[in-house]
Enzyme design. Structure first.
Site, PDB file in Angstrom:
ATOM      1  N   ASP A  70      -8.795   3.602  -5.622  1.00 16.54           N
ATOM      2  CA  ASP A  70      -8.699   2.254  -5.081  1.00 16.54           C
ATOM      3  C   ASP A  70      -7.879   1.480  -6.093  1.00 16.54           C
ATOM      4  O   ASP A  70      -8.124   1.553  -7.296  1.00 16.54           O
ATOM      5  CB  ASP A  70     -10.079   1.620  -4.874  1.00 16.54           C
ATOM      6  CG  ASP A  70      -9.965   0.421  -3.942  1.00 16.54           C
ATOM      7  OD1 ASP A  70      -9.415   0.594  -2.839  1.00 16.54           O
ATOM      8  OD2 ASP A  70     -10.390  -0.687  -4.318  1.00 16.54           O
ATOM      9  N   ASP A 151       5.594  -2.993  -5.698  1.00 18.69           N
ATOM     10  CA  ASP A 151       6.492  -2.494  -6.748  1.00 18.69           C
ATOM     11  C   ASP A 151       7.735  -3.369  -6.993  1.00 18.69           C
ATOM     12  O   ASP A 151       8.112  -3.582  -8.147  1.00 18.69           O
ATOM     13  CB  ASP A 151       6.926  -1.051  -6.457  1.00 18.69           C
ATOM     14  CG  ASP A 151       5.851  -0.035  -6.836  1.00 18.69           C
ATOM     15  OD1 ASP A 151       4.943  -0.395  -7.612  1.00 18.69           O
ATOM     16  OD2 ASP A 151       5.917   1.103  -6.353  1.00 18.69           O
ATOM     17  N   LYS A 171       7.837   5.509 -13.559  1.00 22.87           N
ATOM     18  CA  LYS A 171       6.611   4.888 -13.028  1.00 22.87           C
ATOM     19  C   LYS A 171       5.439   5.846 -13.191  1.00 22.87           C
ATOM     20  O   LYS A 171       4.355   5.451 -13.613  1.00 22.87           O
ATOM     21  CB  LYS A 171       6.778   4.509 -11.545  1.00 22.87           C
ATOM     22  CG  LYS A 171       5.503   3.891 -10.980  1.00 22.87           C
ATOM     23  CD  LYS A 171       5.539   3.516  -9.515  1.00 22.87           C
ATOM     24  CE  LYS A 171       4.164   3.021  -9.082  1.00 22.87           C
ATOM     25  NZ  LYS A 171       4.011   2.828  -7.642  1.00 22.87           N
TER      26      LYS A 171
HETATM   27  P1  IMP Z   1      -5.906   0.766  -1.372  1.00 21.88           P
HETATM   28  O1  IMP Z   1      -5.392   1.811  -0.433  1.00 21.88           O
HETATM   29  O2  IMP Z   1      -7.045  -0.028  -0.855  1.00 21.88           O
HETATM   30  O3  IMP Z   1      -6.146   1.310  -2.746  1.00 21.88           O
HETATM   31  O4  IMP Z   1      -4.699  -0.274  -1.417  1.00 21.88           O
HETATM   32  C1  IMP Z   1      -4.045  -0.576  -2.549  1.00 21.88           C
HETATM   33  C2  IMP Z   1      -2.944  -1.582  -2.255  1.00 21.88           C
HETATM   34  O5  IMP Z   1      -2.550  -2.146  -3.515  1.00 21.88           O
HETATM   35  C3  IMP Z   1      -1.686  -0.930  -1.681  1.00 21.88           C
HETATM   36  O6  IMP Z   1      -1.649  -0.991  -0.286  1.00 21.88           O
HETATM   37  C4  IMP Z   1      -0.579  -1.756  -2.308  1.00 21.88           C
HETATM   38  O7  IMP Z   1      -0.385  -2.934  -1.567  1.00 21.88           O
HETATM   39  C5  IMP Z   1      -1.172  -2.135  -3.664  1.00 21.88           C
HETATM   40  N1  IMP Z   1      -0.818  -1.106  -4.671  1.00 21.88           N
HETATM   41  C6  IMP Z   1      -1.636  -0.206  -5.259  1.00 21.88           C
HETATM   42  N2  IMP Z   1      -0.967   0.592  -6.112  1.00 21.88           N
HETATM   43  C7  IMP Z   1       0.308   0.182  -6.045  1.00 21.88           C
HETATM   44  C8  IMP Z   1       1.491   0.646  -6.672  1.00 21.88           C
HETATM   45  O8  IMP Z   1       1.523   1.617  -7.453  1.00 21.88           O
HETATM   46  N3  IMP Z   1       2.597  -0.041  -6.367  1.00 21.88           N
HETATM   47  C9  IMP Z   1       2.621  -1.105  -5.517  1.00 21.88           C
HETATM   48  N4  IMP Z   1       1.571  -1.546  -4.874  1.00 21.88           N
HETATM   49  C10 IMP Z   1       0.399  -0.907  -5.137  1.00 21.88           C
END
Ligand code: IMP
Length: 200
Positions: A70, A151, A171
């Site tokens: 997450d 990003d 990255k």
């Molecule tokens: P999750 O699927 O609930 O963990 O959503 C995390 C959200 O955070 C993603 O949909 C992105 O909008 C943002 N996010 C997380 N990691 C990254 C990354 O490495 N780059 C850019 N956005 C990220």
């Protein structure tokens, strides 16, 4: 080769996982390989809780070791928003970016960090969570088209390019996800005798 299911259908995340785990003796399978897997609701109040919920649900559904991350962006001047709401802050990546830039306006405090928490679940239990963070600043406008999500507006400390401009290789060395994975891999290597049975 042993399989581990990653509790995501996000192809960008899956590609990063496969790259980060390329030297490990494990094949990463996405939840999209399990067509009927029900949507997992992220009802937790922290990254740790949400990662655990997702890892546990995937482990129970797929019946093999599972992990979930997450992750999200915390912007200091916005009180840590969007945080665990990062994926739901607006309807599309470009709208989410526009919202952050709009809310920040000309605020000189552009400090932000990406956070990633990985949870590993085996045999119906979350065995551990691992947190990785990377600090940086929010740019005035989006730059670059590499990566995903926020990003293009995140410039990590020590670099003059955003994650949208930097190569994936860079990255994947310094990101929140890379740092969380480093801790998870060290843990799995140290505890391998415990996990051998599950991974064989
Ligand atoms: P999750 O699927 O609930 O963990 O959503 C995390 C959200 O955070 C993603 O949909 C992105 O909008 C943002 N996010 C997380 N990691 C990254 C990354 O490495 N780059 C850019 N956005 C990220």
């Amino acid at each position: 080769m042993a399989q581990i299911v990653a509790a995501t259908c996000n192809e960008h995340k899956l590609n990063e996982y496969r790259d980060l785990l390329k030297d490990q003796k494990v094949e990463v399978v996405g939840l999209n390989a399990y067509k009927k897997c029900p949507e997992i609701e992220e009802t937790g109040a922290t990254f740790e809780e949400n990662a655990s919920i997702k890892a546990l649900a995937a482990n129970k559904y797929c019946d093999i070791p599972a992990f979930a991350d997450d992750s999200g962006l915390e912007v200091e001047a916005l009180g840590g928003a969007p945080g665990i709401q990062s994926a739901r802050y607006a309807d599309s990546d470009s709208a989410r970016i526009a919202r952050i830039l709009n809310e920040l306006g000309d605020n000189p405090n552009r400090q932000a960090k990406f956070v990633c928490v990985i949870a590993i679940a085996i045999n119906g239990e979350v065995i551990e969570t691992f947190r990785g963070e990377v600090s940086g600043v929010i740019t005035k406008e989006p730059r670059g088209s590499n990566g995903f999500g926020y990003d293009p507006i995140f410039m990590p400390d020590g670099y003059d390019q955003t994650f949208g401009e930097l190569d994936a290789e860079i990255k994947n060395k310094i990101s929140h996800r890379a740092r969380a994975f480093q801790k998870a891999i060290e843990f799995v290597e140290d505890e391998m005798s415990v996990l051998d049975d599950d991974f064989s």
